[in-house]
Design a protein around this motif. Structure first.
Motif, mmCIF file in Angstrom:
data_model
loop_
_atom_site.group_PDB
_atom_site.id
_atom_site.type_symbol
_atom_site.label_atom_id
_atom_site.label_comp_id
_atom_site.label_asym_id
_atom_site.label_seq_id
_atom_site.Cartn_x
_atom_site.Cartn_y
_atom_site.Cartn_z
ATOM 1 N N ILE A 194 0.997 -1.325 0.039
ATOM 2 C CA ILE A 194 0.002 -0.183 -0.064
ATOM 3 C C ILE A 194 0.878 1.261 0.097
ATOM 4 O O ILE A 194 0.383 2.304 -0.869
ATOM 5 C CB ILE A 194 -0.964 -0.025 1.335
ATOM 6 N N ALA A 195 2.019 1.243 0.750
ATOM 7 C CA ALA A 195 2.941 2.459 0.975
ATOM 8 C C ALA A 195 3.627 2.474 -0.476
ATOM 9 O O ALA A 195 3.821 3.849 -0.964
ATOM 10 C CB ALA A 195 4.231 2.126 1.662
ATOM 11 N N PHE A 196 3.922 1.649 -1.371
ATOM 12 C CA PHE A 196 4.677 1.639 -2.438
ATOM 13 C C PHE A 196 3.460 2.248 -3.483
ATOM 14 O O PHE A 196 3.853 2.982 -4.416
ATOM 15 C CB PHE A 196 4.835 0.243 -3.080
ATOM 16 N N TRP A 197 2.294 1.746 -3.378
ATOM 17 C CA TRP A 197 1.107 2.111 -4.320
ATOM 18 C C TRP A 197 0.729 3.591 -4.163
ATOM 19 O O TRP A 197 0.789 4.474 -5.065
ATOM 20 C CB TRP A 197 -0.230 1.429 -4.129
ATOM 21 N N CYS A 198 0.776 4.136 -3.104
ATOM 22 C CA CYS A 198 0.593 5.559 -2.569
ATOM 23 C C CYS A 198 1.822 6.217 -3.222
ATOM 24 O O CYS A 198 1.575 7.535 -3.446
ATOM 25 C CB CYS A 198 0.278 5.775 -1.092
ATOM 26 N N THR A 199 2.969 5.956 -2.825
ATOM 27 C CA THR A 199 4.122 6.824 -3.425
ATOM 28 C C THR A 199 4.044 6.729 -4.907
ATOM 29 O O THR A 199 4.334 7.904 -5.521
ATOM 30 C CB THR A 199 5.310 6.193 -2.985
ATOM 31 N N THR A 200 3.657 5.819 -5.817
ATOM 32 C CA THR A 200 3.442 5.740 -7.203
ATOM 33 C C THR A 200 2.438 6.779 -7.460
ATOM 34 O O THR A 200 2.560 7.726 -8.589
ATOM 35 C CB THR A 200 3.209 4.448 -7.819
ATOM 36 N N GLU A 223 3.738 10.228 -6.943
ATOM 37 C CA GLU A 223 4.728 10.759 -8.076
ATOM 38 C C GLU A 223 4.079 11.018 -9.155
ATOM 39 O O GLU A 223 4.385 11.921 -9.981
ATOM 40 C CB GLU A 223 5.761 9.633 -8.098
ATOM 41 N N ASN A 224 2.951 10.437 -9.591
ATOM 42 C CA ASN A 224 2.104 10.974 -10.650
ATOM 43 C C ASN A 224 1.060 12.005 -10.643
ATOM 44 O O ASN A 224 0.040 11.989 -11.132
ATOM 45 C CB ASN A 224 1.313 9.466 -11.308
ATOM 46 N N GLY A 225 1.267 12.845 -9.502
ATOM 47 C CA GLY A 225 0.518 13.915 -9.362
ATOM 48 C C GLY A 225 -0.681 13.715 -8.254
ATOM 49 O O GLY A 225 -1.764 14.384 -8.380
ATOM 50 N N GLY A 226 -0.589 12.644 -7.588
ATOM 51 C CA GLY A 226 -1.831 12.488 -6.388
ATOM 52 C C GLY A 226 -1.631 13.488 -5.354
ATOM 53 O O GLY A 226 -0.580 14.397 -5.343
ATOM 54 N N PRO A 227 -2.756 13.659 -4.285
ATOM 55 C CA PRO A 227 -2.825 14.393 -3.537
ATOM 56 C C PRO A 227 -1.639 14.366 -2.439
ATOM 57 O O PRO A 227 -1.143 13.221 -2.275
ATOM 58 C CB PRO A 227 -4.105 14.359 -2.828
ATOM 59 N N GLY A 228 -1.095 15.304 -1.825
ATOM 60 C CA GLY A 228 -0.190 15.418 -0.948
ATOM 61 C C GLY A 228 -0.418 14.632 0.415
ATOM 62 O O GLY A 228 0.374 14.078 1.107
ATOM 63 N N TRP A 229 -1.691 14.545 0.863
ATOM 64 C CA TRP A 229 -2.150 13.715 2.114
ATOM 65 C C TRP A 229 -1.695 12.458 1.894
ATOM 66 O O TRP A 229 -1.846 11.717 2.935
ATOM 67 C CB TRP A 229 -3.507 13.956 2.301
ATOM 68 N N LEU A 230 -1.417 11.748 0.653
ATOM 69 C CA LEU A 230 -1.138 10.371 0.707
ATOM 70 C C LEU A 230 0.339 10.185 1.371
ATOM 71 O O LEU A 230 0.554 8.970 1.789
ATOM 72 C CB LEU A 230 -0.969 9.823 -0.769
ATOM 73 N N HIS A 231 0.939 11.131 1.527
ATOM 74 C CA HIS A 231 2.332 10.974 2.418
ATOM 75 C C HIS A 231 2.279 10.649 3.794
ATOM 76 O O HIS A 231 2.924 9.721 4.239
ATOM 77 C CB HIS A 231 3.082 12.425 2.374
#
Length: 124
Positions: free
Chosen positions: A51-57, A60-68
């Protein structure tokens, strides 16, 4: 001010300890019956890291910053799950040693009581 911060942190800790699924699972594993599930619980680190890898992907592709925050939470939970395996093994060994010691003391006490000669009162 310090008292307010102390109280707030204690309340947040209580809430997280009581209601977050990974903490509830870890509390169940730390019981005597649950210790056997410590090593299999280490396998839960895999999905957390995925899940962490998926969220970092996504980030990187312009997702929201709260995914950090989700990444941080998943990595933290993965570390907790990886740590519970060796901890549970140590706790099982300590529990079995304590149980063996108690059993040996009980057997020793029963043996001592049986080996002592009974006192016979003389009737005058």
């Amino acid at each position: 001010m310090i008292r307010l911060l102390w109280t707030a942190s204690a309340e947040v800790r209580y809430f997280l300890r009581r209601y977050m699924p990974s903490n509830v699972l870890l509390d169940l594993i730390r019981t005597r019956k649950g210790l056997k599930w410590g090593m299999p619980a280490m396998l839960l680190a895999g999905p957390y890291l995925a899940i962490a890898f998926w969220c970092t992907t996504l980030i990187e592709n312009g997702g929201p910053g709260w995914l950090h925050l989700v990444v941080l939470l998943c990595i933290w939970n993965a570390l907790k799950m990886m740590a519970i395996g060796p901890v549970s093994v140590v706790l099982v060994v300590k529990a079995r040693a304590r149980e063996r010691r108690t059993r040996n003391q009980a057997e020793s006490g029963a043996h001592d009581r049986n080996s002592q000669p009974e006192l016979i009162r003389s009737v005058s």
